[in-house]
Design an enzyme around this catalytic site. Structure first.
Site, PDB file in Angstrom:
ATOM      1  N   ASP A 112      -4.451   0.059  10.506  1.00 55.15           N
ATOM      2  CA  ASP A 112      -4.602   0.883   9.304  1.00 55.15           C
ATOM      3  C   ASP A 112      -6.059   0.909   8.864  1.00 55.15           C
ATOM      4  OD1 ASP A 112      -3.671   2.544   7.330  1.00 55.15           O
ATOM      5  OD2 ASP A 112      -3.184   0.929   5.939  1.00 55.15           O
ATOM      6  N   CYS A 157      15.313   8.178  -3.352  1.00 56.27           N
ATOM      7  CA  CYS A 157      13.928   8.227  -3.834  1.00 56.27           C
ATOM      8  C   CYS A 157      13.884   8.546  -5.325  1.00 56.27           C
ATOM      9  CB  CYS A 157      13.136   9.269  -3.053  1.00 56.27           C
ATOM     10  SG  CYS A 157      11.408   9.383  -3.590  1.00 56.27           S
ATOM     11  N   CYS A 211       5.235  10.536  -4.332  1.00 56.75           N
ATOM     12  CA  CYS A 211       5.628   9.226  -3.812  1.00 56.75           C
ATOM     13  C   CYS A 211       5.041   8.110  -4.681  1.00 56.75           C
ATOM     14  CB  CYS A 211       5.140   9.084  -2.377  1.00 56.75           C
ATOM     15  SG  CYS A 211       5.458   7.476  -1.642  1.00 56.75           S
ATOM     16  N   CYS A 251       6.455   1.035  -3.432  1.00 53.88           N
ATOM     17  CA  CYS A 251       7.892   1.237  -3.619  1.00 53.88           C
ATOM     18  C   CYS A 251       8.573   1.007  -2.285  1.00 53.88           C
ATOM     19  CB  CYS A 251       8.153   2.660  -4.104  1.00 53.88           C
ATOM     20  SG  CYS A 251       9.903   3.092  -4.302  1.00 53.88           S
ATOM     21  N   CYS A 259      18.039   1.555   3.772  1.00 46.44           N
ATOM     22  CA  CYS A 259      18.212   1.921   5.173  1.00 46.44           C
ATOM     23  C   CYS A 259      19.161   0.956   5.873  1.00 46.44           C
ATOM     24  CB  CYS A 259      16.858   1.918   5.883  1.00 46.44           C
ATOM     25  SG  CYS A 259      16.973   2.303   7.654  1.00 46.44           S
TER      26      CYS A 259
END
Length: 376
Positions: free
Chosen positions: A134, A199, A215, A242, A249
């Protein structure tokens, strides 16, 4: 040199360094570069202009390092053991911090290990290497899918049948023509849409279509300005990132708790009191977040996020007093969010109905170790 034997050695060396899995990808990214360009053209990246500036390098690894022939992708699990994220989301007076940020900054852990792995390869076979986590324009999820480590789920995260999604990825670019692993060509989300439905801010426009501007992770970490007022109540007590789309999932029933001490929560941030965090001075913030990914939000961003969470908490004179005490001398950005929070708190104390928005979701654990969040 026997590159197939070297590829097998790579698995063993990666495991010695704590990586849970490793794969090797070629440079063919299929439809992913086109998806990125459309996403950027639609403005869904918000204020992350750096994504536009380096889009060409993301789309083609060889543009970042022209000598690249293969990309080695490694997975490192981060979920803290004995963690109770759902319980924190049910406690609106506590701060929810994304689980990846509770311990030490992952950049400081993953990248040095990748560099050590690269040096091991160099000693064995020569060649050129560059390690990332990243930290450069890399389409890491696309490369990880290509390397056989999982598929990109409807929540845009890489999902693994063996480990869910609570893990970091890191990459090593190399000019060694290592044998590539079979890419993941089948997604296993089926008809499930739990991540899309849960969400809080309705940031998903559809499967694998995320509008970062809505988001909570973007709003609380990357975004430097005011949080749109219509999105504040749905944020609930989420003050840095978040995890909702991961917590629901079904594949995360296979998420593996990390054995890394560096990923264990520090300073009680796994379930900290909102008022106590809001009372931190800048010096305290810098001391408590040293070596932490939370630093990325900055002190003003931290206070802004906490002010929103305090505005969403049940009406309390303690919260009003804390907001009023910090109000003088705040930056214009933070003061605006404090005023919003004060208005909500005072209205609640005056008898107005308490409105927690969708951020007031209750949470429940499913059987067999799975997780889901159920809205009220």
């Amino acid at each position: 040199m026997d590159l197939h034997a070297l590829r097998q050695e790579l698995d063993a060396w990666a495991a010695e360094l704590g990586f849970a899995a490793v794969g090797v990808a070629d440079l063919e990214l299929g439809e992913h570069p086109g998806h990125l360009r459309r996403w950027l053209a639609a403005g869904r990246h918000g204020t992350m202009d750096w994504m536009v500036r380096h889009a060409d390098k993301r789309a083609a690894p060889e543009r970042l390092e022209p000598w690249t022939l293969r990309v080695i992708v490694a997975r490192l699990d981060y979920l803290p053991p004995e963690d109770e994220p759902l319980r924190v989301l049910e406690q609106p007076e506590q701060a929810y911090v994304s689980r990846y940020a509770l311990g030490r900054d992952y950049h400081r852990i993953v990248r040095p290990r990748l560099a050590r792995l690269a040096r091991r390869l160099e000693a064995a076979a020569g060649g050129r290497y560059r390690a990332f986590t990243d930290s450069a324009p890399v389409l890491e999820k696309a490369l990880a899918e290509r390397a056989g480590l999982g598929w990109i789920g409807k929540n845009t995260l890489l999902l693994s049948r063996e480990a869910g999604s609570f893990f970091f990825l890191g990459e090593i670019f190399t000019d060694l023509p290592l044998p590539v692993d079979a890419p993941t060509e089948t997604e296993h989300c089926g008809s499930c849409r739990a991540c899309l439905d849960v969400c809080p801010t309705d940031a998903f426009l559809g499967p694998r279509e995320l509008d970062a501007r809505r988001c909570i992770a973007y709003l609380t970490i990357e975004h430097r300005g005011a949080i749109p007022e219509e999105l504040r109540a749905p944020m609930g007590n989420r003050v840095f990132g978040c995890d909702d789309c991961q917590l629901v999932c079904p594949w995360n029933k296979f998420a593996r708790p990390s054995a890394e001490d560096d990923f264990r929560p520090r300073h009680g941030l796994e379930a900290a009191d909102l008022v106590e965090l809001f009372q931190w001075s800048e010096e305290t913030f810098l001391a408590r977040t040293e070596g932490s990914a939370i630093r990325r939000a900055g002190y003003d961003g931290w206070l802004r996020n906490l002010a929103v969470a305090l505005g969403n908490a049940p009406p309390s004179r303690r919260i009003v007093q804390a907001l009023e005490a910090r109000r003088p001398g705040l930056s214009e950005l933070v003061a605006e969010h404090v005023d919003w929070a004060l208005a909500r708190q005072r209205a609640g104390l005056a008898g107005a109905p308490y409105d927690a928005g969708s951020g007031g979701a209750s949470a429940a654990a499913t059987s067999a170790g799975g997780r889901r969040i159920v809205r009220r």
